[in-house]
Scaffold this active site. Structure first.
Site: not given
Length: 437
Positions: A21, A23
């Site tokens: 991922d 953020d």
């Protein structure tokens, strides 16, 4: 066929696949122009922490993004890329994902275009490994700061959220108002403009130390070093298991098939987690909503997934009471037991985030009489209850079990959400109407 060919290539190179991922996992982003001001002002107390902040705009927009790479990211990517083939899976747009990828992998040697954004994922609230690996997920590891968006997949290793820009959160959160993609992008643009006008970072700076020269931006996160160690161990265990499997996969002389199974990340990761709190027996106080089934609680599920045994009340084998405050019935009875650790929930959150049982002495519940903490010589009798017999059977503490009529539960829910986001816990239990005191 392509997936099978890819698996064979990975096996030949002795690698696994790692889905990253973006953020709050490997970067933190904001639109707040206050960051730009701090970057320009060498006299500002926050200026030293902005030296390696990246900034960019996206096609068709004048909005400036400020991106901070998580400490140790370059070393982390260098280490894990030797063991894993890297993929990006983000709830951000394609343009955003590509812009961030250029910042963390400018020569495109690590990801090589292996990016899945919300524009292709088919969902703005959930992620599925099958979008990248539809047939076989036995060699796939996921690293993300949220477990709920992956439906608590056994392939997931959860990292504490990275929040360098204090109070900003995830600008690409999948839990914005449920709108179609086009509308969500408009909402995001409006949110960005509103954030620029409000300048939340400047407000936070003033709240932190009005009139003082204390920085808001502090770059002391070390979570990627922990994750590198865990990912290395997962890789080692997988290929050790594969070597054993290859050695026994042929029929023996009598034609009997080997009982050794092929290794699977979905088995390895939960097995590794369960060893962290093995032997720990936990009772919770003041942390689980009264009306909620105990085993459905986020804390209960988290503790059990790391090998702890959770109990509804104190018994003779309880080792830890994890409490929100002192003075409750369970805390008072545990103090009399004299051999039970009474700690804050941060002990559980840090132990599970770091995959290492933390020293309880650093998490002793505030307001406890030091003479009554674990291992003290307070002169109180040690408990001799049978393992299945609760202490003070029938005892009832109004403070622990009654609902306060003057409590604003909406405000409390928001405070709990904020606290859990900062601590790295997210089990989607924010619909509870009231907390067990």
């Amino acid at each position: 066929r392509l997936e099978q060919e890819n698996a064979e290539r990975l096996l030949h190179d002795r690698k696994l696949s790692l889905i990253l991922d973006l953020d709050q996992t490997v970067v933190h982003a904001t639109w707040d122009p206050t960051v730009g001001d701090w970057m320009k002002d060498e006299n500002n107390t926050n200026h030293p922490a902005t030296k390696d902040i990246r900034k960019f705009t996206l096609p068709g927009s004048s909005l400036m993004y400020y991106i901070k790479l998580r400490p140790g990211l370059s070393e982390f990517l260098r280490q894990v890329s030797g063991l894993y083939e890297l993929h990006i899976y983000t709830m951000g747009t394609r343009h955003y994902a590509e812009a961030v990828a250029r910042e963390i992998d400018p020569e495109d040697k690590l990801f090589r275009g292996r990016i899945l954004s919300r524009d292709e994922s088919g969902s703005v609230t959930q992620k599925k490994i099958q979008r990248l690996f539809p047939c076989d997920t036995s060699m796939v590891v996921v690293l993300d700061d949220r477990s709920d968006v992956w439906s608590f997949s056994p392939n997931l290793i959860k990292i504490k959220p990275y929040e360098f820009f204090v109070g900003i959160g995830d600008i690409n959160s999948p839990f914005a108002p449920k709108q179609i993609l086009a509308e969500q992008e408009k909402i995001q643009e409006a949110m960005a403009k509103e954030q620029q006008q409000q300048r939340p970072l400047a407000q936070k700076q003033n709240e932190l130390a009005p009139g003082q020269d204390r920085p808001l931006l502090v770059d002391d996160d070390k979570e990627l070093y922990t994750m590198s160690t865990i990912l290395t161990e997962v890789h080692e265990r997988f290929y050790k298991g594969l070597d054993v499997y290859d050695k026994h996969k042929k029929d023996d002389e009598n034609g009997a098939k080997s009982s050794v199974g092929k290794p699977d990340v979905k088995d390895l990761i939960p097995e590794m987690k369960r060893k962290i709190l093995d032997g720990v027996h936990i009772v919770f106080s003041g942390l689980i909503p009264q009306q909620q089934v105990l085993s459905d609680s986020m804390y209960w599920r988290l503790a059990e997934s790391f090998g702890a045994v959770c109990l509804p009340d104190l018994t003779g084998n309880v080792t830890h009471v994890i409490a929100a405050k002192a003075g409750t019935d369970k805390v008072n009875r545990a103090r009399r037991a004299n051999k039970i650790f009474i700690v804050t929930v941060d002990w559980l959150l840090d132990s599970t985030a770091r995959w290492d049982k933390q020293d309880e002495k650093r998490y002793i519940l505030p307001s406890l009489n030091p003479s009554a903490s674990v291992g003290s010589d307070a002169g109180e009798v040690e408990v001799e209850n049978p393992e299945s017999t609760p202490f003070d059977d029938g005892a009832f503490d109004p403070d622990e079990h009654s609902l306060g009529e003057d409590v604003d539960w909406d405000d409390m829910d928001r405070e709990v959400d904020d606290a859990l986001n900062e601590s790295g816990t997210d089990f989607g239990d924010t619909d509870s109407e009231a907390l067990d005191r």
